[in-house]
Scaffold this motif. Structure first.
Motif, PDB file in Angstrom:
ATOM      1  N   LEU A   1       0.687  -1.323  -0.090  1.00 24.70           N
ATOM      2  CA  LEU A   1      -0.034  -0.095  -0.033  1.00 24.70           C
ATOM      3  C   LEU A   1       0.571   1.240  -0.092  1.00 24.70           C
ATOM      4  O   LEU A   1       0.460   2.217  -0.749  1.00 24.70           O
ATOM      5  CB  LEU A   1      -0.930  -0.171   1.130  1.00 24.70           C
ATOM      6  CG  LEU A   1      -1.822   0.850   1.460  1.00 24.70           C
ATOM      7  CD1 LEU A   1      -2.785   1.479   0.312  1.00 24.70           C
ATOM      8  CD2 LEU A   1      -2.603   1.066   2.744  1.00 24.70           C
ATOM      9  N   GLY A   2       1.864   1.385   0.741  1.00 22.15           N
ATOM     10  CA  GLY A   2       2.546   2.469   0.918  1.00 22.15           C
ATOM     11  C   GLY A   2       3.367   2.801  -0.436  1.00 22.15           C
ATOM     12  O   GLY A   2       3.191   4.140  -1.002  1.00 22.15           O
ATOM     13  N   LYS A   3       3.712   1.933  -1.151  1.00 21.87           N
ATOM     14  CA  LYS A   3       4.389   2.014  -2.546  1.00 21.87           C
ATOM     15  C   LYS A   3       3.364   2.504  -3.579  1.00 21.87           C
ATOM     16  O   LYS A   3       3.645   3.441  -4.202  1.00 21.87           O
ATOM     17  CB  LYS A   3       4.893   0.860  -3.339  1.00 21.87           C
ATOM     18  CG  LYS A   3       6.362   0.317  -2.687  1.00 21.87           C
ATOM     19  CD  LYS A   3       6.858  -1.063  -3.179  1.00 21.87           C
ATOM     20  CE  LYS A   3       7.328  -0.986  -4.295  1.00 21.87           C
ATOM     21  NZ  LYS A   3       8.171  -2.059  -4.867  1.00 21.87           N
ATOM     22  N   VAL A   4       2.102   2.056  -3.480  1.00 19.60           N
ATOM     23  CA  VAL A   4       1.013   2.425  -4.332  1.00 19.60           C
ATOM     24  C   VAL A   4       0.685   3.988  -3.851  1.00 19.60           C
ATOM     25  O   VAL A   4       0.458   4.672  -4.802  1.00 19.60           O
ATOM     26  CB  VAL A   4      -0.100   1.608  -4.182  1.00 19.60           C
ATOM     27  CG1 VAL A   4      -1.297   2.168  -5.203  1.00 19.60           C
ATOM     28  CG2 VAL A   4       0.344   0.134  -4.613  1.00 19.60           C
ATOM     29  N   LEU A   5       0.639   4.343  -2.595  1.00 20.19           N
ATOM     30  CA  LEU A   5       0.449   5.658  -2.309  1.00 20.19           C
ATOM     31  C   LEU A   5       1.469   6.611  -2.686  1.00 20.19           C
ATOM     32  O   LEU A   5       1.279   7.874  -3.094  1.00 20.19           O
ATOM     33  CB  LEU A   5       0.263   5.681  -0.673  1.00 20.19           C
ATOM     34  CG  LEU A   5      -0.976   5.270  -0.083  1.00 20.19           C
ATOM     35  CD1 LEU A   5      -0.722   5.105   1.397  1.00 20.19           C
ATOM     36  CD2 LEU A   5      -1.821   6.328  -0.308  1.00 20.19           C
ATOM     37  N   ALA A   6       2.662   6.014  -2.725  1.00 16.04           N
ATOM     38  CA  ALA A   6       3.776   6.876  -3.279  1.00 16.04           C
ATOM     39  C   ALA A   6       3.585   7.213  -4.637  1.00 16.04           C
ATOM     40  O   ALA A   6       4.099   8.321  -5.053  1.00 16.04           O
ATOM     41  CB  ALA A   6       5.192   6.298  -3.082  1.00 16.04           C
ATOM     42  N   LEU A   7       3.171   6.373  -5.461  1.00 19.37           N
ATOM     43  CA  LEU A   7       2.830   6.554  -6.765  1.00 19.37           C
ATOM     44  C   LEU A   7       1.881   7.913  -7.142  1.00 19.37           C
ATOM     45  O   LEU A   7       1.981   8.489  -8.100  1.00 19.37           O
ATOM     46  CB  LEU A   7       2.278   5.498  -7.528  1.00 19.37           C
ATOM     47  CG  LEU A   7       3.294   4.249  -8.096  1.00 19.37           C
ATOM     48  CD1 LEU A   7       2.582   3.190  -8.383  1.00 19.37           C
ATOM     49  CD2 LEU A   7       4.199   4.777  -9.091  1.00 19.37           C
TER      50      LEU A   7
END
Length: 183
Positions: free
Chosen positions: A175-181
């Motif tokens: 989830l954190g990686k998708v939020l960063a995108l």
């Protein structure tokens, strides 16, 4: 909602598979009611998916696939169906080096169903619930004039997505990686 028209016979779901489109969706999300937002997010589904992060727009992708099929004499539905027959899918590469999976589309006039190829250039594999949560949370930061935090994430998961709360997330995974995108 302003969006680029996907030319026939391409069937493509940009809210599920195209980062550039998702960013445009976020910018224009204030035009959507909460019910419209819930309906749009529900179309993303609940499994894993491939998200295209490259420079080509949804329309450019579609036009390049159409050109590829025209070159091979595969644009007509019968020719396309025969092309897919051995395995049920075809693969093609586009000008940016990305790979695309071609499948049979089930909608009238949209027989070429386009998906980013798994693990290809400019593509990230993500969980659909992470993508939905990230989109909803990004919209909520603007709508509710709040910064991103765990309570806001869990609020949108409950209120807009009917998903259980998460205990946390890190910037390095899921989830954190998708939020960063998106942010």
């Amino acid at each position: 909602m302003r969006q680029q028209q996907i030319p026939a016979p391409i069937l493509f779901h940009p809210l599920k598979h195209h980062l550039g489109y998702i960013r445009l969706f976020l910018q224009e999300s204030e035009l959507l009611s909460e019910l419209e937002l819930k309906i749009a997010l529900r179309t993303i589904g609940g499994s894993q998916l491939d998200l295209y992060t490259g420079p080509l727009s949804s329309q450019q992708l579609s036009l390049e696939v159409i050109a590829y099929l025209q070159q091979g004499g595969l644009l007509h539905p019968d020719a396309f169906r025969n092309y897919l027959a051995p395995s049920g899918y075809g693969l093609c590469s586009l000008s940016d080096g990305s790979g695309w999976t071609l499948r049979w589309g089930l909608h009238e006039g949209r027989h070429v169903h386009l998906h980013p190829a798994r693990y290809s250039r400019h593509t990230q594999r993500v969980k659909a619930n992470h993508l939905k949560t990230a989109i909803a949370a990004a919209i909520a930061t603007t709508r509710f004039q709040r910064s991103m935090d765990l309570p806001l994430l869990n609020q949108v998961r409950d209120r807009w997505l009917a998903l259980p709360p998460v205990e946390g997330y890190t910037a390095e995974e899921g989830l954190g990686k998708v939020l960063a995108l998106l942010l």
